[in-house]
Write an enzyme that holds these catalytic residues in place. Structure first.
Site, PDB file in Angstrom:
ATOM      1  N   LYS A   1     -10.440  -1.321   3.690  1.00  0.00           N
ATOM      2  CA  LYS A   1     -10.205  -0.532   2.479  1.00  0.00           C
ATOM      3  C   LYS A   1     -11.232  -0.866   1.394  1.00  0.00           C
ATOM      4  O   LYS A   1     -11.133  -0.373   0.272  1.00  0.00           O
ATOM      5  CB  LYS A   1      -8.793  -0.777   1.975  1.00  0.00           C
ATOM      6  CG  LYS A   1      -7.747  -0.340   2.984  1.00  0.00           C
ATOM      7  CD  LYS A   1      -6.341  -0.528   2.469  1.00  0.00           C
ATOM      8  CE  LYS A   1      -5.305  -0.091   3.484  1.00  0.00           C
ATOM      9  NZ  LYS A   1      -5.219  -0.985   4.663  1.00  0.00           N
TER      10      LYS A   1
ATOM     11  N   SER B   1      -3.853  -5.388   8.199  1.00  0.00           N
ATOM     12  CA  SER B   1      -3.395  -4.627   7.051  1.00  0.00           C
ATOM     13  C   SER B   1      -3.069  -3.209   7.513  1.00  0.00           C
ATOM     14  O   SER B   1      -3.804  -2.664   8.342  1.00  0.00           O
ATOM     15  CB  SER B   1      -4.487  -4.607   5.991  1.00  0.00           C
ATOM     16  OG  SER B   1      -4.011  -4.012   4.819  1.00  0.00           O
TER      17      SER B   1
ATOM     18  N   HIS C   1       0.832  -1.205   0.000  1.00  0.00           N
ATOM     19  CA  HIS C   1       0.000   0.000   0.000  1.00  0.00           C
ATOM     20  C   HIS C   1       0.870   1.260   0.000  1.00  0.00           C
ATOM     21  O   HIS C   1       1.927   1.286   0.636  1.00  0.00           O
ATOM     22  CB  HIS C   1      -0.904   0.013   1.236  1.00  0.00           C
ATOM     23  CG  HIS C   1      -1.952  -1.059   1.208  1.00  0.00           C
ATOM     24  ND1 HIS C   1      -3.029  -1.014   0.353  1.00  0.00           N
ATOM     25  CD2 HIS C   1      -2.081  -2.212   1.912  1.00  0.00           C
ATOM     26  CE1 HIS C   1      -3.781  -2.089   0.545  1.00  0.00           C
ATOM     27  NE2 HIS C   1      -3.233  -2.838   1.486  1.00  0.00           N
TER      28      HIS C   1
ATOM     29  N   ILE D   1      -1.202  -6.746  14.077  1.00  0.00           N
ATOM     30  CA  ILE D   1      -0.611  -6.407  12.776  1.00  0.00           C
ATOM     31  C   ILE D   1      -1.564  -6.870  11.666  1.00  0.00           C
ATOM     32  O   ILE D   1      -1.341  -7.875  10.986  1.00  0.00           O
ATOM     33  CB  ILE D   1       0.811  -7.004  12.616  1.00  0.00           C
ATOM     34  CG1 ILE D   1       1.666  -6.706  13.848  1.00  0.00           C
ATOM     35  CG2 ILE D   1       1.466  -6.461  11.348  1.00  0.00           C
ATOM     36  CD1 ILE D   1       1.933  -5.225  14.132  1.00  0.00           C
TER      37      ILE D   1
HETATM   38  C1  LIG Z   1      -7.586 -11.024   3.720  1.00  0.00           C
HETATM   39  C2  LIG Z   1      -6.362 -10.236   4.076  1.00  0.00           C
HETATM   40  C3  LIG Z   1      -5.824  -9.352   3.144  1.00  0.00           C
HETATM   41  C4  LIG Z   1      -4.702  -8.601   3.472  1.00  0.00           C
HETATM   42  N1  LIG Z   1      -4.127  -7.817   2.522  1.00  0.00           N
HETATM   43  C5  LIG Z   1      -3.007  -7.115   2.804  1.00  0.00           C
HETATM   44  C6  LIG Z   1      -2.379  -6.343   1.799  1.00  0.00           C
HETATM   45  O1  LIG Z   1      -2.774  -6.358   0.631  1.00  0.00           O
HETATM   46  N2  LIG Z   1      -1.313  -5.584   2.142  1.00  0.00           N
HETATM   47  C7  LIG Z   1      -0.825  -5.548   3.421  1.00  0.00           C
HETATM   48  O2  LIG Z   1       0.099  -4.795   3.671  1.00  0.00           O
HETATM   49  N3  LIG Z   1      -1.370  -6.335   4.388  1.00  0.00           N
HETATM   50  C8  LIG Z   1      -2.426  -7.122   4.102  1.00  0.00           C
HETATM   51  N4  LIG Z   1      -2.980  -7.937   5.056  1.00  0.00           N
HETATM   52  C9  LIG Z   1      -2.356  -7.994   6.377  1.00  0.00           C
HETATM   53  C10 LIG Z   1      -1.125  -8.909   6.397  1.00  0.00           C
HETATM   54  O3  LIG Z   1      -1.411 -10.142   5.794  1.00  0.00           O
HETATM   55  C11 LIG Z   1      -0.711  -9.142   7.847  1.00  0.00           C
HETATM   56  O4  LIG Z   1      -0.574  -7.889   8.475  1.00  0.00           O
HETATM   57  C12 LIG Z   1       0.622  -9.883   7.960  1.00  0.00           C
HETATM   58  O5  LIG Z   1       0.634 -11.036   7.169  1.00  0.00           O
HETATM   59  C13 LIG Z   1       0.844 -10.253   9.412  1.00  0.00           C
HETATM   60  O6  LIG Z   1       2.032 -10.978   9.489  1.00  0.00           O
HETATM   61  P1  LIG Z   1       2.511 -11.579  10.863  1.00  0.00           P
HETATM   62  O7  LIG Z   1       3.880 -12.095  10.629  1.00  0.00           O
HETATM   63  O8  LIG Z   1       2.310 -10.573  11.942  1.00  0.00           O
HETATM   64  O9  LIG Z   1       1.473 -12.742  11.182  1.00  0.00           O
HETATM   65  P2  LIG Z   1       1.506 -14.312  10.723  1.00  0.00           P
HETATM   66  O10 LIG Z   1       1.855 -14.449   9.296  1.00  0.00           O
HETATM   67  O11 LIG Z   1       0.227 -14.908  11.177  1.00  0.00           O
HETATM   68  O12 LIG Z   1       2.697 -14.871  11.557  1.00  0.00           O
HETATM   69  C14 LIG Z   1       2.565 -15.237  12.916  1.00  0.00           C
HETATM   70  C15 LIG Z   1       3.170 -16.620  13.089  1.00  0.00           C
HETATM   71  O13 LIG Z   1       3.156 -16.950  14.469  1.00  0.00           O
HETATM   72  C16 LIG Z   1       2.968 -18.354  14.559  1.00  0.00           C
HETATM   73  N5  LIG Z   1       2.512 -18.677  15.910  1.00  0.00           N
HETATM   74  C17 LIG Z   1       1.321 -18.385  16.472  1.00  0.00           C
HETATM   75  N6  LIG Z   1       1.262 -18.871  17.732  1.00  0.00           N
HETATM   76  C18 LIG Z   1       2.455 -19.462  17.979  1.00  0.00           C
HETATM   77  C19 LIG Z   1       3.013 -20.136  19.090  1.00  0.00           C
HETATM   78  N7  LIG Z   1       2.323 -20.313  20.227  1.00  0.00           N
HETATM   79  N8  LIG Z   1       4.280 -20.627  18.998  1.00  0.00           N
HETATM   80  C20 LIG Z   1       5.017 -20.478  17.861  1.00  0.00           C
HETATM   81  N9  LIG Z   1       4.516 -19.854  16.767  1.00  0.00           N
HETATM   82  C21 LIG Z   1       3.268 -19.345  16.830  1.00  0.00           C
HETATM   83  C22 LIG Z   1       1.931 -18.622  13.484  1.00  0.00           C
HETATM   84  O14 LIG Z   1       1.897 -19.985  13.098  1.00  0.00           O
HETATM   85  C23 LIG Z   1       2.377 -17.689  12.367  1.00  0.00           C
HETATM   86  O15 LIG Z   1       3.212 -18.339  11.424  1.00  0.00           O
HETATM   87  C24 LIG Z   1      -4.107  -8.719   4.760  1.00  0.00           C
HETATM   88  C25 LIG Z   1      -4.636  -9.629   5.679  1.00  0.00           C
HETATM   89  C26 LIG Z   1      -5.737 -10.401   5.339  1.00  0.00           C
HETATM   90  C27 LIG Z   1      -6.239 -11.410   6.299  1.00  0.00           C
END
Ligand SMILES: Cc1cc2nc3c(=O)[nH]c(=O)nc-3n(C[C@H](O)[C@H](O)[C@H](O)COP(=O)(O)OP(=O)(O)OC[C@H]3O[C@@H](n4cnc5c(N)ncnc54)[C@H](O)[C@@H]3O)c2cc1C
Length: 477
Positions: free
Chosen positions: A251, A338, A51, A336
């Site tokens: 959005k 979008s 974005h 965290i």
């Molecule tokens: C439908 C949708 C569309 C989106 N579109 C966009 C977009 O176009 N652009 C944008 O910027 N953002 C977008 N987002 C947001 C973006 O996908 C997220 O903000 C981002 O992927 C979050 O990443 P993360 O690493 O925080 O979470 P995650 O990818 O969920 O990583 C967290 C990890 O922690 C692990 N975990 C959980 N509990 C434990 C535990 N107890 N022990 C060990 N590991 C654990 C999980 O297995 C996971 O792998 C979108 C989200 C959605 C749902």
């Protein structure tokens, strides 16, 4: 018991970006991840949009990290050899009231220093976006919006972090944490780890990890987004990402260009309680189709080849990224939703500054391997490039997945880079992501995975756990 300077819980795009950032310094760092592979959480199911920072409240931390992330991703994508395309976005207005809303959005974007924002008129839209509804009056054009593969970015961040000394433990679910003041003892899947600093990057489960050290002032609400993938033949149906005006919750439902070529439509935005319910629905389908047909009337339900839902980890309006002063060394990176994909790299830089501010000595390593060798994907090459590659490595000519043109060499490369499951191969290569959904290539991919990892075929899973593909019983019958 393993001892680390910094432990990161969660190997999504945020955890891997933090790990890579910290791997610049003389620190012992590890990631603990509950799934079999990286990127099996929220980071695998999103829209893949980088974005520009247009539908963002300038007061919020997430807005600033979004704009900074949009800038940084270009450098990081180049360093890691991940494809990033700056395709630009149009936020479209259909009424004079909506046009005045565009002006407000433009002002907000300018406060955040989003570059080159421009209100474009109907004749501009006719010329540059011919399939857009003829009823569109104007749009806010943000040329710096882009697209990236969210999972390939996560894998490549993780791979580069490992090259720089980070350890990644998969199938390692954090179940309890002792705050040993100073430091932490972390219990995970029958192992234990000790660290001075602990970073919670657990996406949907960040509230549960935080509660393990007694911080309970936020709750993660999963906000479901249903998305529908269209056939590649509609790849050029739009030239930009097409947005309606944003709602309070999201959005809006968009027409999305993706790094893989297939356009996508969605996502919906519905809050729910269940952190594991990722079913799509008839209602979601109807909402998405009617919303996108208002933007691009030629979109037809028969263009849809696949669908999925992702859950945004929402903890209120803003990201929660802070050192918890009552638990020295514990940093929450929660809520965290979008634009978390866009902001991942700038979140990592922000977390590194927090750690420095609380006293972690960030001494640069003599050698930080900032680049990685670009992964070859046949679908990215033109005919002459493909012929050149094949003449050097004939296994590129052995096509395993016909829909997406994925070769044996790409499958083997994915396995040597860490794919242990069928989905691990799919996300790294696109094998099985086409119209036939793996009907043709799954058996061959299973055989290659079994041979190259020396694993009985009955033990191969789709995505870890007990998601076995071949039931042993069948062989015994
Ligand atoms: C439908 C949708 C569309 C989106 N579109 C966009 C977009 O176009 N652009 C944008 O910027 N953002 C977008 N987002 C947001 C973006 O996908 C997220 O903000 C981002 O992927 C979050 O990443 P993360 O690493 O925080 O979470 P995650 O990818 O969920 O990583 C967290 C990890 O922690 C692990 N975990 C959980 N509990 C434990 C535990 N107890 N022990 C060990 N590991 C654990 C999980 O297995 C996971 O792998 C979108 C989200 C959605 C749902």
């Amino acid at each position: 018991m393993e001892k680390y300077d910094v432990l990161i819980v969660g190997a999504g795009v945020v955890g891997t970006a933090i790990a890579r950032e910290l791997s610049r310094y003389r620190l012992k760092v590890a990631i603990l991840e509950k799934e079999s592979e990286l990127s099996f959480g929220v980071s695998k199911s999103n829209s893949g949009i980088i974005h520009p920072g247009t539908q963002c409240n300038p007061q919020l931390l997430k807005s600033q990290l979004c704009v900074a992330g949009n800038r940084s991703i270009r450098r990081v994508a180049r360093e890691l050899g991940v494809d990033f395309k700056e395709v630009g976005e149009l936020i479209v207005a259909f009424t004079p009231e909506e046009v005045s809303k565009l002006l407000e959005l433009k002002k907000d974007g300018e406060k955040l220093k989003v570059p080159r924002l421009q209100i474009v008129s109907q004749p501009w839209l006719r010329k540059n976006e011919p399939n857009l509804s003829p009823h569109a009056l104007a749009a806010l054009f943000a040329p710096t919006a882009g697209i990236i593969s969210p999972y390939r970015l996560t894998y490549d961040l993780g791979e580069n972090a490992v090259r720089n000394g980070v350890a990644i433990y998969t199938e390692t679910k954090v179940e309890a944490i002792d705050f040993t003041n100073p430091g932490f003892k972390v219990y995970a899947s029958k192992r234990s780890f000790v660290s001075d600093y602990l970073i919670n990057a657990c996406g949907l489960y960040a509230d549960e990890i935080s509660a393990m050290v007694g911080i309970t002032d936020f709750v993660i609400t999963p906000r479901k987004g249903e998305e529908f993938l269209l056939d590649k033949k509609r790849e050029n149906m739009t030239n930009h990402l097409i947005f309606p005006l944003p709602s309070k919750k999201s959005k809006g439902v968009l027409v999305i260009k993706t790094a893989d070529g297939n356009p996508m439509i969605g996502p919906t935005a519905v809050d729910q309680k269940d952190k594991s319910d990722i079913l799509t629905s008839d209602q979601g389908f109807k909402e998405v189709i009617s919303s996108v047909q208002r933007l691009v009337p030629s979109i037809n339900p028969s263009d849809i080849i696949a669908y999925f839902a992702g859950l945004r980890p929402s903890a209120g309006e803003d990201f929660i990224i802070r050192h918890e002063n009552s638990v020295f060394g514990f940093v929450n990176v929660a809520g965290i939703q979008s634009p978390g994909l866009t902001a991942a790299v700038s979140i990592a830089e922000y977390v590194s500054r927090i750690l420095k501010d609380i006293g972690l000595d960030l001494k640069r390593k003599l050698f930080f391997h900032k680049t990685r060798k670009r992964t070859i994907h046949l679908f990215n090459l033109n005919k002459a490039q493909a012929e050149r590659i094949i003449s050097k490595e004939p296994e590129f000519a052995d096509i395993v997945c016909r829909c997406e043109m994925i070769s044996k060499k790409e499958v083997s490369d994915a396995i040597s880079r860490g794919a242990k499951t069928l989905d691990g191969i799919k996300f790294r290569t696109r094998l099985g992501a086409g119209r036939c959904h793996g009907g043709f290539c799954t058996s061959r991919a299973l055989k290659i995975l079994s041979e190259e990892t020396d694993t009985p075929i009955t033990k191969i899973t789709k995505r870890g756990g007990d998601s076995y593909i071949i039931k042993k019983k069948r062989f015994d019958d």
